[in-house]
Design an enzyme around this catalytic site. Structure first.
Site, PDB file in Angstrom:
ATOM      1  N   THR A   1      43.069  40.840  33.640  1.00  0.00           N
ATOM      2  CA  THR A   1      42.809  39.559  33.576  1.00  0.00           C
ATOM      3  C   THR A   1      42.007  39.162  34.686  1.00  0.00           C
ATOM      4  O   THR A   1      42.088  39.895  35.783  1.00  0.00           O
ATOM      5  CB  THR A   1      44.064  38.495  33.701  1.00  0.00           C
ATOM      6  OG1 THR A   1      44.669  39.122  34.963  1.00  0.00           O
ATOM      7  CG2 THR A   1      44.961  38.686  32.669  1.00  0.00           C
ATOM      8  N   GLY A   2      40.932  38.480  34.313  1.00  0.00           N
ATOM      9  CA  GLY A   2      39.939  38.310  35.431  1.00  0.00           C
ATOM     10  C   GLY A   2      39.683  36.905  36.061  1.00  0.00           C
ATOM     11  O   GLY A   2      40.518  36.146  35.420  1.00  0.00           O
ATOM     12  N   LYS A   3      38.967  36.603  36.807  1.00  0.00           N
ATOM     13  CA  LYS A   3      38.658  35.174  37.253  1.00  0.00           C
ATOM     14  C   LYS A   3      37.865  34.163  36.219  1.00  0.00           C
ATOM     15  O   LYS A   3      38.412  33.064  35.738  1.00  0.00           O
ATOM     16  CB  LYS A   3      37.592  35.009  38.359  1.00  0.00           C
ATOM     17  CG  LYS A   3      38.358  35.696  39.601  1.00  0.00           C
ATOM     18  CD  LYS A   3      37.528  35.357  41.114  1.00  0.00           C
ATOM     19  CE  LYS A   3      36.332  36.348  40.771  1.00  0.00           C
ATOM     20  NZ  LYS A   3      36.412  37.991  40.892  1.00  0.00           N
ATOM     21  N   GLU A   4      36.985  35.261  35.282  1.00  0.00           N
ATOM     22  CA  GLU A   4      36.703  34.128  34.210  1.00  0.00           C
ATOM     23  C   GLU A   4      36.704  34.632  33.019  1.00  0.00           C
ATOM     24  O   GLU A   4      36.322  34.047  31.892  1.00  0.00           O
ATOM     25  CB  GLU A   4      35.081  34.435  34.589  1.00  0.00           C
ATOM     26  CG  GLU A   4      34.610  33.941  35.895  1.00  0.00           C
ATOM     27  CD  GLU A   4      33.440  34.521  36.556  1.00  0.00           C
ATOM     28  OE1 GLU A   4      32.792  35.240  36.105  1.00  0.00           O
ATOM     29  OE2 GLU A   4      33.054  34.059  37.705  1.00  0.00           O
ATOM     30  N   ALA A   5      37.465  35.717  32.878  1.00  0.00           N
ATOM     31  CA  ALA A   5      37.676  36.395  31.323  1.00  0.00           C
ATOM     32  C   ALA A   5      38.795  37.277  31.352  1.00  0.00           C
ATOM     33  O   ALA A   5      39.090  37.695  32.565  1.00  0.00           O
ATOM     34  CB  ALA A   5      36.428  37.309  30.967  1.00  0.00           C
TER      35      ALA A   5
ATOM     36  N   VAL B   1      40.208  40.882  29.442  1.00  0.00           N
ATOM     37  CA  VAL B   1      39.996  41.910  28.731  1.00  0.00           C
ATOM     38  C   VAL B   1      41.128  42.672  27.983  1.00  0.00           C
ATOM     39  O   VAL B   1      41.924  42.881  28.613  1.00  0.00           O
ATOM     40  CB  VAL B   1      38.949  42.968  29.639  1.00  0.00           C
ATOM     41  CG1 VAL B   1      38.617  44.180  28.516  1.00  0.00           C
ATOM     42  CG2 VAL B   1      37.998  42.373  30.336  1.00  0.00           C
TER      43      VAL B   1
ATOM     44  N   ASP C   1      25.308  41.274  39.725  1.00  0.00           N
ATOM     45  CA  ASP C   1      26.698  41.188  40.527  1.00  0.00           C
ATOM     46  C   ASP C   1      27.385  42.532  40.799  1.00  0.00           C
ATOM     47  O   ASP C   1      28.557  42.681  40.406  1.00  0.00           O
ATOM     48  CB  ASP C   1      27.580  40.316  39.584  1.00  0.00           C
ATOM     49  CG  ASP C   1      29.017  39.685  40.307  1.00  0.00           C
ATOM     50  OD1 ASP C   1      29.096  39.898  41.576  1.00  0.00           O
ATOM     51  OD2 ASP C   1      29.798  39.488  39.770  1.00  0.00           O
TER      52      ASP C   1
ATOM     53  N   ASN D   1      32.585  46.630  39.343  1.00  0.00           N
ATOM     54  CA  ASN D   1      31.700  46.530  37.995  1.00  0.00           C
ATOM     55  C   ASN D   1      31.164  47.810  37.761  1.00  0.00           C
ATOM     56  O   ASN D   1      30.056  47.773  36.903  1.00  0.00           O
ATOM     57  CB  ASN D   1      30.850  45.306  38.315  1.00  0.00           C
ATOM     58  CG  ASN D   1      31.469  43.846  38.242  1.00  0.00           C
ATOM     59  OD1 ASN D   1      32.735  43.872  37.751  1.00  0.00           O
ATOM     60  ND2 ASN D   1      30.789  42.954  38.754  1.00  0.00           N
TER      61      ASN D   1
ATOM     62  N   ASP E   1      30.053  44.195  33.159  1.00  0.00           N
ATOM     63  CA  ASP E   1      30.108  42.751  33.855  1.00  0.00           C
ATOM     64  C   ASP E   1      28.852  42.597  34.031  1.00  0.00           C
ATOM     65  O   ASP E   1      28.210  42.196  35.083  1.00  0.00           O
ATOM     66  CB  ASP E   1      30.911  42.951  34.912  1.00  0.00           C
ATOM     67  CG  ASP E   1      31.541  41.600  35.389  1.00  0.00           C
ATOM     68  OD1 ASP E   1      31.372  40.505  34.373  1.00  0.00           O
ATOM     69  OD2 ASP E   1      31.963  41.294  36.175  1.00  0.00           O
TER      70      ASP E   1
HETATM   71  N1  LIG Z   1      34.337  48.258  27.961  1.00  0.00           N
HETATM   72  C1  LIG Z   1      35.345  48.204  28.921  1.00  0.00           C
HETATM   73  N2  LIG Z   1      36.146  49.405  28.556  1.00  0.00           N
HETATM   74  C2  LIG Z   1      37.414  49.632  29.310  1.00  0.00           C
HETATM   75  N3  LIG Z   1      37.718  48.778  30.429  1.00  0.00           N
HETATM   76  C3  LIG Z   1      36.961  47.463  30.560  1.00  0.00           C
HETATM   77  C4  LIG Z   1      35.782  47.311  29.826  1.00  0.00           C
HETATM   78  N4  LIG Z   1      35.216  46.230  30.321  1.00  0.00           N
HETATM   79  C5  LIG Z   1      36.034  45.725  31.063  1.00  0.00           C
HETATM   80  N5  LIG Z   1      36.924  46.562  31.599  1.00  0.00           N
HETATM   81  C6  LIG Z   1      37.924  46.521  32.359  1.00  0.00           C
HETATM   82  O1  LIG Z   1      38.377  45.013  32.529  1.00  0.00           O
HETATM   83  C7  LIG Z   1      37.872  44.404  34.073  1.00  0.00           C
HETATM   84  C8  LIG Z   1      37.095  43.329  34.017  1.00  0.00           C
HETATM   85  O2  LIG Z   1      35.981  43.392  33.067  1.00  0.00           O
HETATM   86  P1  LIG Z   1      34.602  42.605  33.861  1.00  0.00           P
HETATM   87  O3  LIG Z   1      34.330  42.904  35.139  1.00  0.00           O
HETATM   88  O4  LIG Z   1      33.665  42.708  32.665  1.00  0.00           O
HETATM   89  O5  LIG Z   1      35.435  40.829  33.903  1.00  0.00           O
HETATM   90  P2  LIG Z   1      35.458  39.916  34.968  1.00  0.00           P
HETATM   91  O6  LIG Z   1      35.645  38.698  34.436  1.00  0.00           O
HETATM   92  O7  LIG Z   1      34.299  39.639  35.909  1.00  0.00           O
HETATM   93  O8  LIG Z   1      36.356  40.627  35.631  1.00  0.00           O
HETATM   94  P3  LIG Z   1      36.555  40.432  37.373  1.00  0.00           P
HETATM   95  O9  LIG Z   1      36.728  39.021  37.637  1.00  0.00           O
HETATM   96  O10 LIG Z   1      37.696  41.077  37.677  1.00  0.00           O
HETATM   97  O11 LIG Z   1      35.292  40.932  37.945  1.00  0.00           O
HETATM   98  C9  LIG Z   1      37.072  45.840  34.565  1.00  0.00           C
HETATM   99  O12 LIG Z   1      37.288  45.854  35.925  1.00  0.00           O
HETATM  100  C10 LIG Z   1      37.774  46.924  33.642  1.00  0.00           C
HETATM  101  O13 LIG Z   1      38.862  47.354  34.346  1.00  0.00           O
HETATM  102 MG   LIG Z   2      34.088  41.988  36.861  1.00  0.00          MG
END
Ligand SMILES: Nc1ncnc2c1ncn2[C@@H]1O[C@H](COP(=O)(O)OP(=O)(O)OP(=O)(O)O)[C@@H](O)[C@H]1O
Ligand SMILES: [Mg+2]
Length: 338
Positions: free
Chosen positions: A114-118, A120, A267, A272, A284
């Site tokens: 789980t990220g700040k904006e999305a 996965v 970014d 990333n 990302d």
């Molecule tokens: N294609 C992928 N395959 C495997 N894991 C992935 C993939 N894309 C994303 N992830 C996992 O999900 C995490 C978050 O993805 P991403 O950085 O694109 O989103 P985010 O919303 O920016 O998250 P954050 O806020 O943590 O940076 C990645 O750090 C990685 O661990």
């Molecule tokens: Mg990210």
């Protein structure tokens, strides 16, 4: 309503794997252990009768519901493949591992991160027994951009400046952050990342293959092992000197190629970048920056390069080799912006 001749194992309760951050779903074990939990052992007490329904009546009801579930669609945690839904497909030729069979079912195996904006999620797209190319399967990562009230993207401001919507109603909704507007922003991010990945994949950059975008969701190649273990982020690694030097070479080549195509990541950080079997993968990328036409382009590039060089130097890389100024100059020259 679409009907398909399905024969998947409907004892799998994939919801049991949901909502766990950084989950290692142990894909091969997960369905089996779920099945184990749901199967009654001989020593379990017999179920008590509820109300006046007889065992026979209840069994009939269960059978009817199961039949209805087959007609209506896959059970919770599954969906038909979205391959034929409107929305973009990734660049052709499609990679040989990608399942494009319309008889396929997408099974969700929980949250990868789980990220700040999305958020996965891990998805398995597989063709059930008795259908089309039965048995073929592939793993996908589904990145779902948030549109909830309390989320505001830290990247929104710059992004919105650059992309004025031609439809004024949409633009007003975005500016006023109505629910509709927030959803629109999330969709724009998914499309922006899908477009960036498509362009970079075609240019030969090490990025996940973009499979589809569907509203606020981006489906892409899962980077990790065949049993569903996601590749670690560079930030999680403590590479040996040889490995560090090899990762640096890959990073250098990727940034130079990105520059040759006119872009900076925008970014870039050790969070990333994924490292899969020694291979460095850029992820990302919704904010991909044009270093020539964006007035802040060079500034973004400088920030990216400085941050990642600092990481390599902190891990033991020779600062003369991981020199931010030199790499920035090289990328700008490739981009024709120096
Ligand atoms: N294609 C992928 N395959 C495997 N894991 C992935 C993939 N894309 C994303 N992830 C996992 O999900 C995490 C978050 O993805 P991403 O950085 O694109 O989103 P985010 O919303 O920016 O998250 P954050 O806020 O943590 O940076 C990645 O750090 C990685 O661990
Ligand atoms: Mg990210």
């Amino acid at each position: 309503m679409r009907k398909r001749n399905l024969n998947y194992d409907r004892n799998i309760d994939v919801s049991a794997y949901d909502a766990t951050n950084d989950l290692d779903p142990g894909l091969d074990d997960a369905p089996a252990s779920a099945r184990m939990r749901r199967r009654r052992s001989d020593t379990d007490p017999a179920p008590r009768s509820r109300g006046r329904m007889t065992e026979e009546a209840r069994a009939r009801l269960v059978a009817e519901r199961e039949a209805a579930a087959v007609d209506d669609g896959p059970p919770t945690g599954y969906r038909w493949t979205t391959w034929d839904d409107p929305g973009g497909h990734g660049p052709e030729p499609y990679p040989s591992w990608l399942v494009t069979d319309l008889a396929a079912v997408d099974a969700e195996f929980g949250v990868l991160k789980t990220g700040k904006e999305a958020d996965v999620f891990l998805i398995e797209r597989g063709v059930p027994d008795g259908a089309g190319s039965a048995g073929s399967r592939c793993l996908l990562a589904s990145k779902r951009y948030r549109s909830a009230d309390h989320r505001l993207f830290h990247r929104d401001a710059g992004y919105l400046e650059g992309r004025r919507s031609r439809r004024t109603r949409d633009q007003r909704a975005v500016e006023n952050r109505t629910n509709f507007g927030r959803n629109l922003i999330a969709q724009q991010w998914a499309v922006a990342e899908f477009d960036a990945l498509s362009q970079l994949w075609t240019a030969g950059l090490p990025v996940p293959y973009p499979v589809q975008h569907l509203g606020t969701e981006l489906l892409m190649e899962f980077i990790g092992s065949a049993d569903g273990q996601a590749a670690p982020r560079l930030a999680q690694l403590r590479p040996e000197p040889d490995q560090l030097a090899d990762l640096w070479r890959q990073l250098h080549d990727a940034l130079v190629l990105l520059g040759r195509n006119g872009y900076a990541h925008g970014d870039l950080s050790a969070y990333n970048l994924l490292v899969n079997d020694g291979e460095l993968i850029l992820i990302d990328l919704p904010q991909l920056v044009d270093v020539v036409t964006n007035p802040q382009g060079q500034e973004f590039l400088r920030r990216d390069v400085k941050r990642i060089c600092e990481w390599f130097v902190a891990r033991g890389m020779d600062p003369d080799l991981a020199a931010a100024d030199r790499l920035t100059a090289e990328v700008l020259e490739e981009a024709g912006a120096s």
